[in-house]
Motif scaffolding. Structure first.
Motif, PDB file in Angstrom:
ATOM      1  N   UNK A 158       0.749  -1.046   0.087  1.00 47.03           N
ATOM      2  CA  UNK A 158      -0.080  -0.070   0.049  1.00 47.03           C
ATOM      3  C   UNK A 158       0.808   1.313   0.004  1.00 47.03           C
ATOM      4  N   UNK A 159       0.623   2.184  -0.820  1.00 51.22           N
ATOM      5  CA  UNK A 159       1.312   3.415  -0.855  1.00 51.22           C
ATOM      6  C   UNK A 159      -0.069   4.492  -0.523  1.00 51.22           C
ATOM      7  N   UNK A 160       0.013   4.838   0.656  1.00 45.10           N
ATOM      8  CA  UNK A 160      -1.102   5.672   1.372  1.00 45.10           C
ATOM      9  C   UNK A 160      -0.669   7.237   1.112  1.00 45.10           C
ATOM     10  N   UNK A 161      -1.666   8.066   1.245  1.00 43.72           N
ATOM     11  CA  UNK A 161      -1.319   9.535   1.367  1.00 43.72           C
ATOM     12  C   UNK A 161      -0.616   9.876   2.558  1.00 43.72           C
ATOM     13  N   UNK A 162       0.344  10.866   2.492  1.00 36.72           N
ATOM     14  CA  UNK A 162       1.128  11.208   3.666  1.00 36.72           C
ATOM     15  C   UNK A 162       2.367  10.575   4.044  1.00 36.72           C
ATOM     16  N   UNK A 163       2.958  10.890   5.193  1.00 39.11           N
ATOM     17  CA  UNK A 163       4.511  10.331   5.301  1.00 39.11           C
ATOM     18  C   UNK A 163       4.467   8.713   5.101  1.00 39.11           C
ATOM     19  N   UNK A 164       5.271   8.164   4.387  1.00 41.82           N
ATOM     20  CA  UNK A 164       5.511   6.906   4.285  1.00 41.82           C
ATOM     21  C   UNK A 164       6.176   6.086   5.614  1.00 41.82           C
ATOM     22  N   UNK A 165       6.025   4.838   5.606  1.00 38.42           N
ATOM     23  CA  UNK A 165       6.692   4.256   6.820  1.00 38.42           C
ATOM     24  C   UNK A 165       8.260   4.098   6.313  1.00 38.42           C
TER      25      UNK A 165
ATOM     26  N   UNK B 285       1.377  -6.899   8.180  1.00 40.04           N
ATOM     27  CA  UNK B 285       2.189  -8.072   8.229  1.00 40.04           C
ATOM     28  C   UNK B 285       3.677  -7.102   8.242  1.00 40.04           C
ATOM     29  N   UNK B 286       4.786  -8.170   8.494  1.00 41.14           N
ATOM     30  CA  UNK B 286       6.178  -7.357   8.166  1.00 41.14           C
ATOM     31  C   UNK B 286       6.504  -7.221   6.652  1.00 41.14           C
ATOM     32  N   UNK B 287       7.385  -6.530   6.394  1.00 40.40           N
ATOM     33  CA  UNK B 287       7.594  -6.464   4.927  1.00 40.40           C
ATOM     34  C   UNK B 287       8.404  -7.392   4.410  1.00 40.40           C
ATOM     35  N   UNK B 288       7.670  -8.267   3.347  1.00 38.62           N
ATOM     36  CA  UNK B 288       7.985  -9.474   3.031  1.00 38.62           C
ATOM     37  C   UNK B 288       9.463  -9.478   2.087  1.00 38.62           C
ATOM     38  N   UNK B 289       9.860  -8.107   1.741  1.00 36.40           N
ATOM     39  CA  UNK B 289      11.113  -8.244   1.017  1.00 36.40           C
ATOM     40  C   UNK B 289      12.265  -8.246   2.167  1.00 36.40           C
ATOM     41  N   UNK B 290      12.090  -8.082   3.487  1.00 40.19           N
ATOM     42  CA  UNK B 290      13.148  -8.046   4.464  1.00 40.19           C
ATOM     43  C   UNK B 290      12.872  -9.253   5.520  1.00 40.19           C
TER      44      UNK B 290
ATOM     45  N   UNK C 177      11.227  -8.110  11.636  1.00 35.41           N
ATOM     46  CA  UNK C 177       9.923  -8.768  12.014  1.00 35.41           C
ATOM     47  C   UNK C 177       8.870  -7.768  12.610  1.00 35.41           C
ATOM     48  N   UNK C 178       9.241  -6.478  12.466  1.00 32.18           N
ATOM     49  CA  UNK C 178       8.246  -5.501  12.906  1.00 32.18           C
ATOM     50  C   UNK C 178       7.283  -5.576  11.912  1.00 32.18           C
ATOM     51  N   UNK C 179       5.972  -5.285  12.281  1.00 32.52           N
ATOM     52  CA  UNK C 179       5.007  -4.901  11.506  1.00 32.52           C
ATOM     53  C   UNK C 179       4.883  -3.674  10.700  1.00 32.52           C
ATOM     54  N   UNK C 180       4.937  -3.942   9.254  1.00 32.08           N
ATOM     55  CA  UNK C 180       5.054  -2.708   8.364  1.00 32.08           C
ATOM     56  C   UNK C 180       3.527  -2.112   8.013  1.00 32.08           C
TER      57      UNK C 180
ATOM     58  N   UNK D 278     -10.443  -4.519  15.202  1.00 32.99           N
ATOM     59  CA  UNK D 278      -9.303  -4.420  16.091  1.00 32.99           C
ATOM     60  C   UNK D 278      -8.265  -3.405  15.678  1.00 32.99           C
ATOM     61  N   UNK D 279      -8.740  -2.254  15.271  1.00 32.39           N
ATOM     62  CA  UNK D 279      -7.786  -1.186  14.660  1.00 32.39           C
ATOM     63  C   UNK D 279      -7.053  -0.537  15.850  1.00 32.39           C
ATOM     64  N   UNK D 280      -5.761  -1.237  16.332  1.00 38.88           N
ATOM     65  CA  UNK D 280      -4.982  -0.341  17.194  1.00 38.88           C
ATOM     66  C   UNK D 280      -3.615  -0.051  16.521  1.00 38.88           C
ATOM     67  N   UNK D 281      -3.289   1.310  16.853  1.00 37.62           N
ATOM     68  CA  UNK D 281      -2.131   1.887  16.335  1.00 37.62           C
ATOM     69  C   UNK D 281      -0.792   1.184  16.627  1.00 37.62           C
ATOM     70  N   UNK D 282      -0.012   1.160  15.730  1.00 40.44           N
ATOM     71  CA  UNK D 282       1.326   0.120  15.850  1.00 40.44           C
ATOM     72  C   UNK D 282       2.344   1.234  16.065  1.00 40.44           C
ATOM     73  N   UNK D 283       2.613   1.118  17.456  1.00 43.70           N
ATOM     74  CA  UNK D 283       3.752   2.278  18.029  1.00 43.70           C
ATOM     75  C   UNK D 283       4.602   1.351  18.650  1.00 43.70           C
ATOM     76  N   UNK D 284       4.562  -0.040  18.616  1.00 44.88           N
ATOM     77  CA  UNK D 284       5.807  -0.991  19.211  1.00 44.88           C
ATOM     78  C   UNK D 284       6.807  -1.478  18.140  1.00 44.88           C
ATOM     79  N   UNK D 285       7.030  -0.641  17.026  1.00 40.84           N
ATOM     80  CA  UNK D 285       8.332  -1.131  16.238  1.00 40.84           C
ATOM     81  C   UNK D 285       9.531  -0.806  16.757  1.00 40.84           C
ATOM     82  N   UNK D 286      10.679  -1.327  16.352  1.00 42.25           N
ATOM     83  CA  UNK D 286      11.978  -1.085  16.777  1.00 42.25           C
ATOM     84  C   UNK D 286      12.472   0.348  16.618  1.00 42.25           C
ATOM     85  N   UNK D 287      11.965   0.906  15.404  1.00 40.58           N
ATOM     86  CA  UNK D 287      12.618   2.158  15.245  1.00 40.58           C
ATOM     87  C   UNK D 287      11.558   3.262  15.428  1.00 40.58           C
ATOM     88  N   UNK D 288      12.320   4.105  16.347  1.00 39.51           N
ATOM     89  CA  UNK D 288      11.167   5.625  16.929  1.00 39.51           C
ATOM     90  C   UNK D 288      10.576   6.073  15.581  1.00 39.51           C
ATOM     91  N   UNK D 289      11.332   6.291  14.568  1.00 36.86           N
ATOM     92  CA  UNK D 289      10.798   7.094  13.608  1.00 36.86           C
ATOM     93  C   UNK D 289       9.424   6.324  12.853  1.00 36.86           C
TER      94      UNK D 289
END
Length: 210
Positions: A78-85, A117-122, A126-129, A157-168
């Motif tokens: 998905x390429x959504x409007x606004x800042x990307x991951x 899910x995580x980025x299948x290219x990497x 393991x972080x959810x992308x 069950x739309x819960x914001x994902x703020x548990x990833x390794x990278x702060x950005x």
């Protein structure tokens, strides 16, 4: 088919609907088949919305773009409007976790369920992308009842994902996820459902009864 939509346990839920009537059950059945084909043509979803925003690209299990209809266990970029991951080159990712088709005497239904899910290219990542956690889901459901079609989008069950390794990643997910939770995602899914309904109405309903 009720079990195709996951149970709501946590976070926000979102439902969008569209419906259309046809002149006969036979025509509605043909329209159902066409609508099903449109739903599994993921790469063309962008074209169906009157005011498209997010673009969708079907990929294989390694994240390579593919040009065919959706299958179980495929991925969607998905390429959504606004800042990307940041950690996934600006994209969000979902996995096709369920595809169900039911055909009985007086009812037909087809549904697909997607989960972040995580980025299948990497594979090592393991972080959810995605801006929502992996517990969340998106289900698209098309039903035929006699001469009518019903289109539904069910976000659960739309819960914001703020548990990833990278702060950005977490900052970005909070911004996009918060917008989605307060209603920014509703127009996207509503317009996509309307586009799917309008597409079959144009082909199979000479007198648009919507």
């Amino acid at each position: 088919m009720k079990n195709i939509i996951p149970e709501q346990k946590d976070g926000k839920r979102l439902d969008c609907f569209e419906s259309i009537d046809f002149e006969s059950e036979t025509i509605a059945s043909l329209a159902f088949d066409a609508a099903k084909d449109n739903l599994i043509a993921v790469n063309k979803w962008f074209e169906l919305a009157d005011i498209p925003a997010t673009t969708f690209q079907l990929t294989d299990g390694y994240g390579n773009p593919i040009d065919r209809t959706l299958r179980l266990h495929d991925y969607i970029r998905l390429d959504i409007p606004g800042p990307g991951l940041p950690s996934s080159d600006g994209y969000d990712w979902v996995n096709v976790v369920n595809v169900l088709f039911d055909n009985s005497a007086d009812h037909k239904s087809f549904a697909i369920t997607l989960k972040p899910c995580p980025d299948p290219r990497n594979p090592e990542q393991k972080d959810t992308a995605h801006f929502f956690e992996g517990i969340s889901s998106s289900t698209f459901l098309i039903e035929q009842r006699r001469n009518s079609l019903l289109f539904q989008y069910a976000g659960r069950n739309e819960v914001i994902n703020v548990e990833n390794e990278h702060l950005a990643d977490n900052i970005r997910n909070y911004i996009i996820g918060l917008g989605a939770k307060i209603g920014a995602s509703y127009p996207q899914w509503k317009l996509l459902l309307k586009g799917m309904a309008d597409r079959v109405a144009k082909v199979f309903n000479k007198e648009d009864q919507r």
